[in-house]
Motif scaffolding. Structure first.
Motif, PDB file in Angstrom:
ATOM      1  N   ALA A  59       0.844  -1.204   0.000  1.00 68.23           N
ATOM      2  CA  ALA A  59       0.000   0.000   0.000  1.00 68.23           C
ATOM      3  C   ALA A  59       0.877   1.252   0.000  1.00 68.23           C
ATOM      4  O   ALA A  59       0.606   2.208  -0.737  1.00 68.23           O
ATOM      5  CB  ALA A  59      -0.926   0.001   1.208  1.00 68.23           C
ATOM      6  N   ALA A  60       1.937   1.219   0.793  1.00 61.14           N
ATOM      7  CA  ALA A  60       2.820   2.396   0.891  1.00 61.14           C
ATOM      8  C   ALA A  60       3.499   2.683  -0.446  1.00 61.14           C
ATOM      9  O   ALA A  60       3.782   3.834  -0.775  1.00 61.14           O
ATOM     10  CB  ALA A  60       3.860   2.169   1.986  1.00 61.14           C
ATOM     11  N   ALA A  61       3.741   1.629  -1.220  1.00 64.07           N
ATOM     12  CA  ALA A  61       4.460   1.793  -2.489  1.00 64.07           C
ATOM     13  C   ALA A  61       3.589   2.358  -3.618  1.00 64.07           C
ATOM     14  O   ALA A  61       4.107   2.742  -4.666  1.00 64.07           O
ATOM     15  CB  ALA A  61       5.035   0.437  -2.920  1.00 64.07           C
ATOM     16  N   LEU A  62       2.287   2.422  -3.396  1.00 72.90           N
ATOM     17  CA  LEU A  62       1.400   2.878  -4.485  1.00 72.90           C
ATOM     18  C   LEU A  62       1.659   4.337  -4.842  1.00 72.90           C
ATOM     19  O   LEU A  62       1.787   5.186  -3.958  1.00 72.90           O
ATOM     20  CB  LEU A  62      -0.071   2.752  -4.061  1.00 72.90           C
ATOM     21  CG  LEU A  62      -0.674   1.350  -3.984  1.00 72.90           C
ATOM     22  CD1 LEU A  62      -2.082   1.430  -3.371  1.00 72.90           C
ATOM     23  CD2 LEU A  62      -0.728   0.698  -5.360  1.00 72.90           C
ATOM     24  N   GLN A 119      -2.055   4.009  -9.599  1.00 70.02           N
ATOM     25  CA  GLN A 119      -1.836   2.565  -9.407  1.00 70.02           C
ATOM     26  C   GLN A 119      -2.940   1.932  -8.551  1.00 70.02           C
ATOM     27  O   GLN A 119      -3.642   2.611  -7.800  1.00 70.02           O
ATOM     28  CB  GLN A 119      -0.475   2.325  -8.737  1.00 70.02           C
ATOM     29  CG  GLN A 119       0.683   2.603  -9.685  1.00 70.02           C
ATOM     30  CD  GLN A 119       2.023   2.210  -9.093  1.00 70.02           C
ATOM     31  OE1 GLN A 119       2.207   2.178  -7.880  1.00 70.02           O
ATOM     32  NE2 GLN A 119       2.972   1.917  -9.982  1.00 70.02           N
ATOM     33  N   ALA A 120      -3.029   0.604  -8.662  1.00 71.51           N
ATOM     34  CA  ALA A 120      -4.087  -0.121  -7.943  1.00 71.51           C
ATOM     35  C   ALA A 120      -3.535  -1.391  -7.298  1.00 71.51           C
ATOM     36  O   ALA A 120      -2.643  -2.052  -7.854  1.00 71.51           O
ATOM     37  CB  ALA A 120      -5.205  -0.480  -8.917  1.00 71.51           C
ATOM     38  N   LEU A 121      -4.083  -1.692  -6.139  1.00 71.61           N
ATOM     39  CA  LEU A 121      -3.693  -2.893  -5.389  1.00 71.61           C
ATOM     40  C   LEU A 121      -4.976  -3.610  -4.976  1.00 71.61           C
ATOM     41  O   LEU A 121      -5.911  -2.983  -4.475  1.00 71.61           O
ATOM     42  CB  LEU A 121      -2.910  -2.459  -4.134  1.00 71.61           C
ATOM     43  CG  LEU A 121      -2.597  -3.510  -3.077  1.00 71.61           C
ATOM     44  CD1 LEU A 121      -1.535  -4.499  -3.610  1.00 71.61           C
ATOM     45  CD2 LEU A 121      -2.065  -2.848  -1.796  1.00 71.61           C
ATOM     46  N   LEU A 122      -5.014  -4.928  -5.188  1.00 69.52           N
ATOM     47  CA  LEU A 122      -6.175  -5.717  -4.745  1.00 69.52           C
ATOM     48  C   LEU A 122      -5.770  -6.543  -3.532  1.00 69.52           C
ATOM     49  O   LEU A 122      -4.772  -7.272  -3.570  1.00 69.52           O
ATOM     50  CB  LEU A 122      -6.637  -6.646  -5.883  1.00 69.52           C
ATOM     51  CG  LEU A 122      -7.757  -7.643  -5.565  1.00 69.52           C
ATOM     52  CD1 LEU A 122      -9.078  -6.938  -5.231  1.00 69.52           C
ATOM     53  CD2 LEU A 122      -7.978  -8.604  -6.737  1.00 69.52           C
TER      54      LEU A 122
END
Ligand code: AMP
Length: 417
Positions: free
Chosen positions: A100-103, A107-110
């Motif tokens: 999450a911190a790297a977003l 960008q998107a994270l699931l």
């Protein structure tokens, strides 16, 4: 304070978005219907367009713990494809700090299935069948206590919270309700939720009159709360499908082998009495298409709904009933439809339900507001090709049903409070 997706400044912010990606998978883990993923896209795309990044969270199925069968990794490629960006995957929703911190913006994270943790639903798991009341109470207290940490962790990934999961809005789960308190000034609905809420309000709060509800389906027992709430609000109440026969029997009709619930006859009579007192026009089926067996190719015969032969059962609304209902529908300005008026899964008994879908489409074209919601009527209207000919088709079966029962949905209240 509630915010709105259109006004909120997402630039450089991370949004944690609860969606309903509970899609059906086949035994090769391929998605057989991606409607739910598609319906969340406008919200996710908007946040990315406005310079934010998204942390997407959902449940899938009913796992009892970590179980690859219910892993959201099976759907990440499709989400990437539809969103138009390569979506990263966090294989543990409670250990996604670094991801999450790297977003960065765009960008998107699931996150992996929230229900791999009992804390999502806040219900204890693995209790022995013979657990004592004390043990049950202790297990519940334990999961409630750890739920706080679970929610806190999810909230820590993001700057704002968006709920776009109408399908689970009737559940007070960690990700649908509890998380909102971490974002008192940065919480909002996604577009899908906004649409669903507006649709409900168009019928229950700001309806143009006459307002008509068509309630069908199999049992009075599963729609009793719906009928009780609607009878105080609508001008016309059309009751069809299997549940109609309990009302006909309550009036002294002979219903043969038709589906009915004797124990609900007093409730049916109470609803009819309340309708009369309030001047609500209740319209029951006058003619029924009967079948001899619950099969598509069974012989058919038309009966007066009050005089069905003892060996026959009512399986669809006959043309005379449909004509009555069509007149009511076409004279209405607002129409809510929940539940098929016949056994629509059997094509030979689907004509009544198809005719209702057609009448709704015609009413919509003439300017009425039409909402189809709650389970099988959505399947019927979609299957019959009328989904885009009515004003709104709800995505939430249980949630829509509870909304039309007049209940406050926890997922909605958590944002509006
Ligand atoms: P519900 O989930 O309560 O909306 O009910 C939907 C179900 O009601 C469908 O599976 C229909 O086949 C069933 N249904 C509708 N009309 C009848 C009927 N006359 N007899 C038996 N089942 C019916």
């Amino acid at each position: 304070m509630q915010q709105y997706l259109d006004n909120y400044d997402f630039a450089g912010k991370k949004a944690i978005v609860r969606v309903d990606f509970n899609v059906p998978l086949n035994d090769k883990f391929e998605i057989t219907d991606d409607t739910r993923i598609r319906r969340a896209m406008p919200t996710l795309k908007k946040i990315l367009e406005k310079g934010g990044s998204v942390i997407i969270m959902s449940h899938l199925g009913r796992p009892k713990g970590v179980d690859d069968k219910f892993s959201l990794r099976h759907i990440v490629d499709r989400v990437s494809e539809l969103l138009g960006v390569s979506v990263a995957f966090a294989p543990d929703c409670q250990k996604a700090d670094d991801a999450a911190a790297a977003l960065v913006p765009g960008q998107a994270l699931l996150l992996e299935n929230l229900r791999f943790y009992a804390e999502e639903e806040g219900k204890p798991r693995g209790l022995k069948e013979d657990a004592s009341d004390e043990e049950k109470k202790a297990a519940k207290a334990a999961v409630k206590a750890s739920q706080k940490e679970f929610v806190k962790k999810l909230a820590s990934y993001a700057d704002c919270y968006v709920n776009d999961a109408f399908g689970t809005a009737h559940r007070a789960h960690a990700s649908t309700a509890l998380i909102a308190e971490y974002f008192p000034n940065d919480k909002m609905f996604g577009y899908l939720m906004e649409g669903e809420i507006k649709a409900i309000d168009n019928v229950l709060k700001n309806a143009q009159r006459p307002l008509t509800a068509i309630i069908g389906g199999s049992k009075v027992s599963s729609k009793l709360a719906v009928l009780k709430n609607l009878v105080g609000k609508v001008d016309n109440l059309i009751i069809g499908g299997g549940m109609g026969y309990t009302f006909i029997k309550a009036q002294g009709g002979q219903i043969g082998k038709s589906l009915h619930e004797d124990e609900l006859i007093p409730d049916a009579l109470a609803i009819l009495a309340e309708a009369k007192e309030k001047g609500v026009n209740v319209s029951l089926s006058v003619k029924t298409i009967g079948g001899q067996a619950f099969e598509n190719d069974t012989p058919q015969r038309i009966f007066d709904t009050h005089a069905i032969d003892p060996e026959w059962e009512g399986m669809d609304a006959a043309p005379e009933s449909i004509e009555n209902w069509k007149k009511i529908i076409l004279a209405s300005k607002t129409i809510l439809w929940n539940g098929p008026v016949g056994v629509f899964e059997l094509p030979n008994f689907a004509k009544g339900t198809l005719a209702i879908a057609e009448a709704l489409a015609e009413a919509t074209e003439k300017g009425a507001y039409t909402l189809v919601g709650g389970g099988d009527s959505v399947a019927a209207v979609t299957q019959m090709g009328y989904a885009d000919k009515v004003s709104y088709v709800s995505t939430g079966g249980g949630a829509m049903l509870e909304a039309i029962e007049g209940k406050v949905l926890p997922g909605i209240a958590a944002i509006q409070d």
